[in-house]
Scaffold this motif. Structure first.
Motif, PDB file in Angstrom:
ATOM      1  N   GLY A  41       0.785  -1.220   0.000  1.00  0.00           N
ATOM      2  CA  GLY A  41       0.000   0.000   0.000  1.00  0.00           C
ATOM      3  C   GLY A  41       0.820   1.274   0.000  1.00  0.00           C
ATOM      4  N   ALA A  42       2.133   1.147  -0.234  1.00  0.00           N
ATOM      5  CA  ALA A  42       2.998   2.327  -0.207  1.00  0.00           C
ATOM      6  C   ALA A  42       2.635   3.290  -1.324  1.00  0.00           C
ATOM      7  CB  ALA A  42       4.462   1.921  -0.323  1.00  0.00           C
ATOM      8  N   GLY A  43       2.575   4.571  -0.972  1.00  0.00           N
ATOM      9  CA  GLY A  43       2.402   5.629  -1.946  1.00  0.00           C
ATOM     10  C   GLY A  43       3.742   6.274  -2.223  1.00  0.00           C
ATOM     11  N   PRO A  44       3.724   7.494  -2.728  1.00  0.00           N
ATOM     12  CA  PRO A  44       4.999   8.186  -2.980  1.00  0.00           C
ATOM     13  C   PRO A  44       5.668   8.598  -1.673  1.00  0.00           C
ATOM     14  CG  PRO A  44       3.137   9.621  -3.489  1.00  0.00           C
ATOM     15  CD  PRO A  44       2.559   8.265  -3.157  1.00  0.00           C
ATOM     16  N   ASN A  45       6.940   8.884  -1.776  1.00  0.00           N
ATOM     17  CA  ASN A  45       7.745   9.394  -0.666  1.00  0.00           C
ATOM     18  C   ASN A  45       7.752   8.497   0.570  1.00  0.00           C
ATOM     19  OD1 ASN A  45       8.329  11.807  -2.149  1.00  0.00           O
ATOM     20  ND2 ASN A  45       6.279  12.522  -1.618  1.00  0.00           N
ATOM     21  N   PRO A  46       8.154   7.234   0.447  1.00  0.00           N
ATOM     22  CA  PRO A  46       8.249   6.393   1.653  1.00  0.00           C
ATOM     23  C   PRO A  46       9.368   6.904   2.562  1.00  0.00           C
ATOM     24  CG  PRO A  46       9.205   5.262  -0.219  1.00  0.00           C
ATOM     25  CD  PRO A  46       8.583   6.531  -0.747  1.00  0.00           C
ATOM     26  N   ARG A  47       9.129   6.801   3.859  1.00  0.00           N
ATOM     27  CA  ARG A  47      10.104   7.233   4.852  1.00  0.00           C
ATOM     28  C   ARG A  47      10.143   6.222   5.985  1.00  0.00           C
ATOM     29  NH1 ARG A  47       6.577  10.665   3.152  1.00  0.00           N
ATOM     30  NH2 ARG A  47       5.405  11.045   5.042  1.00  0.00           N
ATOM     31  N   VAL A  48      11.353   5.877   6.391  1.00  0.00           N
ATOM     32  CA  VAL A  48      11.544   4.915   7.474  1.00  0.00           C
ATOM     33  C   VAL A  48      12.222   5.629   8.637  1.00  0.00           C
ATOM     34  CG1 VAL A  48      12.686   2.779   8.165  1.00  0.00           C
ATOM     35  CG2 VAL A  48      11.721   2.989   5.856  1.00  0.00           C
ATOM     36  N   PHE A  49      11.700   5.387   9.830  1.00  0.00           N
ATOM     37  CA  PHE A  49      12.247   5.968  11.049  1.00  0.00           C
ATOM     38  C   PHE A  49      12.669   4.821  11.960  1.00  0.00           C
ATOM     39  CE2 PHE A  49       9.140   8.744   9.187  1.00  0.00           C
ATOM     40  CZ  PHE A  49       9.769   9.971   9.180  1.00  0.00           C
ATOM     41  N   LEU A  50      13.924   4.845  12.399  1.00  0.00           N
ATOM     42  CA  LEU A  50      14.488   3.776  13.222  1.00  0.00           C
ATOM     43  C   LEU A  50      15.091   4.363  14.487  1.00  0.00           C
ATOM     44  CD1 LEU A  50      16.476   2.161  10.297  1.00  0.00           C
ATOM     45  CD2 LEU A  50      14.404   1.205  11.294  1.00  0.00           C
ATOM     46  N   LYS A  51      15.008   3.598  15.576  1.00  0.00           N
ATOM     47  CA  LYS A  51      15.747   3.968  16.780  1.00  0.00           C
ATOM     48  C   LYS A  51      16.174   2.683  17.476  1.00  0.00           C
ATOM     49  CE  LYS A  51      11.736   4.794  19.757  1.00  0.00           C
ATOM     50  NZ  LYS A  51      11.839   3.649  20.623  1.00  0.00           N
ATOM     51  N   GLY A  52      17.254   2.773  18.197  1.00  0.00           N
ATOM     52  CA  GLY A  52      17.745   1.581  18.860  1.00  0.00           C
ATOM     53  C   GLY A  52      18.603   1.902  20.053  1.00  0.00           C
ATOM     54  N   THR A  53      18.931   0.836  20.764  1.00  0.00           N
ATOM     55  CA  THR A  53      19.807   0.951  21.920  1.00  0.00           C
ATOM     56  C   THR A  53      20.619  -0.330  22.048  1.00  0.00           C
ATOM     57  OG1 THR A  53      19.888   1.515  24.272  1.00  0.00           O
ATOM     58  CG2 THR A  53      18.156   0.042  23.605  1.00  0.00           C
ATOM     59  N   ILE A  54      21.815  -0.189  22.569  1.00  0.00           N
ATOM     60  CA  ILE A  54      22.659  -1.336  22.884  1.00  0.00           C
ATOM     61  C   ILE A  54      23.548  -0.924  24.056  1.00  0.00           C
ATOM     62  CG2 ILE A  54      24.398  -0.719  21.159  1.00  0.00           C
ATOM     63  CD1 ILE A  54      24.846  -3.812  20.816  1.00  0.00           C
ATOM     64  N   THR A  55      23.819  -1.859  24.944  1.00  0.00           N
ATOM     65  CA  THR A  55      24.628  -1.583  26.124  1.00  0.00           C
ATOM     66  C   THR A  55      25.838  -2.503  26.129  1.00  0.00           C
ATOM     67  OG1 THR A  55      22.613  -1.005  27.292  1.00  0.00           O
ATOM     68  CG2 THR A  55      24.572  -1.366  28.635  1.00  0.00           C
ATOM     69  N   VAL A  56      27.006  -1.923  26.352  1.00  0.00           N
ATOM     70  CA  VAL A  56      28.243  -2.700  26.351  1.00  0.00           C
ATOM     71  C   VAL A  56      29.013  -2.479  27.641  1.00  0.00           C
ATOM     72  CG1 VAL A  56      28.512  -2.791  23.843  1.00  0.00           C
ATOM     73  CG2 VAL A  56      29.481  -0.877  25.097  1.00  0.00           C
ATOM     74  N   GLN A  57      29.694  -3.539  28.081  1.00  0.00           N
ATOM     75  CA  GLN A  57      30.603  -3.467  29.225  1.00  0.00           C
ATOM     76  C   GLN A  57      31.991  -3.199  28.677  1.00  0.00           C
ATOM     77  OE1 GLN A  57      29.897  -3.912  32.699  1.00  0.00           O
ATOM     78  NE2 GLN A  57      31.901  -2.969  32.744  1.00  0.00           N
ATOM     79  N   LEU A  58      32.674  -2.255  29.277  1.00  0.00           N
ATOM     80  CA  LEU A  58      33.954  -1.804  28.758  1.00  0.00           C
ATOM     81  C   LEU A  58      35.112  -2.654  29.240  1.00  0.00           C
ATOM     82  CD1 LEU A  58      33.506   1.972  29.581  1.00  0.00           C
ATOM     83  CD2 LEU A  58      32.824   0.784  27.522  1.00  0.00           C
ATOM     84  N   PRO A  59      36.070  -2.896  28.355  1.00  0.00           N
ATOM     85  CA  PRO A  59      37.340  -3.470  28.816  1.00  0.00           C
ATOM     86  C   PRO A  59      38.164  -2.389  29.511  1.00  0.00           C
ATOM     87  CG  PRO A  59      37.383  -3.117  26.451  1.00  0.00           C
ATOM     88  CD  PRO A  59      36.008  -2.721  26.916  1.00  0.00           C
TER      89      PRO A  59
END
Length: 141
Positions: A41-59
């Motif tokens: 059902g996509a029309g003109p001008n598709p736009r994608v919005f993304l967000k994320g998170t990741i957590t790391v332990q430091l050396p």
């Protein structure tokens, strides 16, 4: 009028310190999240919005983490987002939470567009500890 086509979430760890996944090879992308957005059902001008998170332990050293998001499934697919995060000795006692926001304007419309998030680091002994997720939605005119 803008219409919502699809929204998805990839949640590999919802809680702080709920996983312990080492990043075993330096400077090599490791997948941590992936979503597929349906474009029916996509029309003109598709736009994608993304967000994320990741957590790391430091050396115990100065090190750098690189987050990349691609349109596709391989690290060599078209890059949508990339950022480097450098950490010093000040954050050794508390894991680092990395959050990001990315957008993809006018992506090629296929039945499903896949987005994959990767992490890499320049130092061994970096550990993914959670939480980590990627969510996104696609709209069009």
């Amino acid at each position: 009028m803008t219409k919502l086509l699809d929204a998805r979430v990839s949640l590999s760890a919802a809680l702080f310190n709920s996983i312990a996944i080492p990043i075993p090879i330096i400077n090599t992308p490791q997948l941590f999240a992936q979503i597929g957005l349906i474009t029916a059902g996509a029309g003109p001008n598709p736009r994608v919005f993304l967000k994320g998170t990741i957590t790391v332990q430091l050396p115990l050293a100065l090190f750098q983490v690189r987050i990349t998001v691609v349109r596709g499934t391989a690290p060599t697919d078209p890059l949508v987002y990339s950022a480097n995060h450098t950490y010093g000795l000040g954050g050794l006692l508390v894991p680092e939470v990395i959050t990001f926001s990315a957008n993809d304007y006018n992506p090629p419309v296929t039945p499903q567009i896949t987005y994959t998030a990767f992490i890499s680091t320049n130092l061994l002994n970096t550990i993914r500890v959670g939480p980590e997720s990627l969510d996104g939605f696609i709209v069009s005119d």
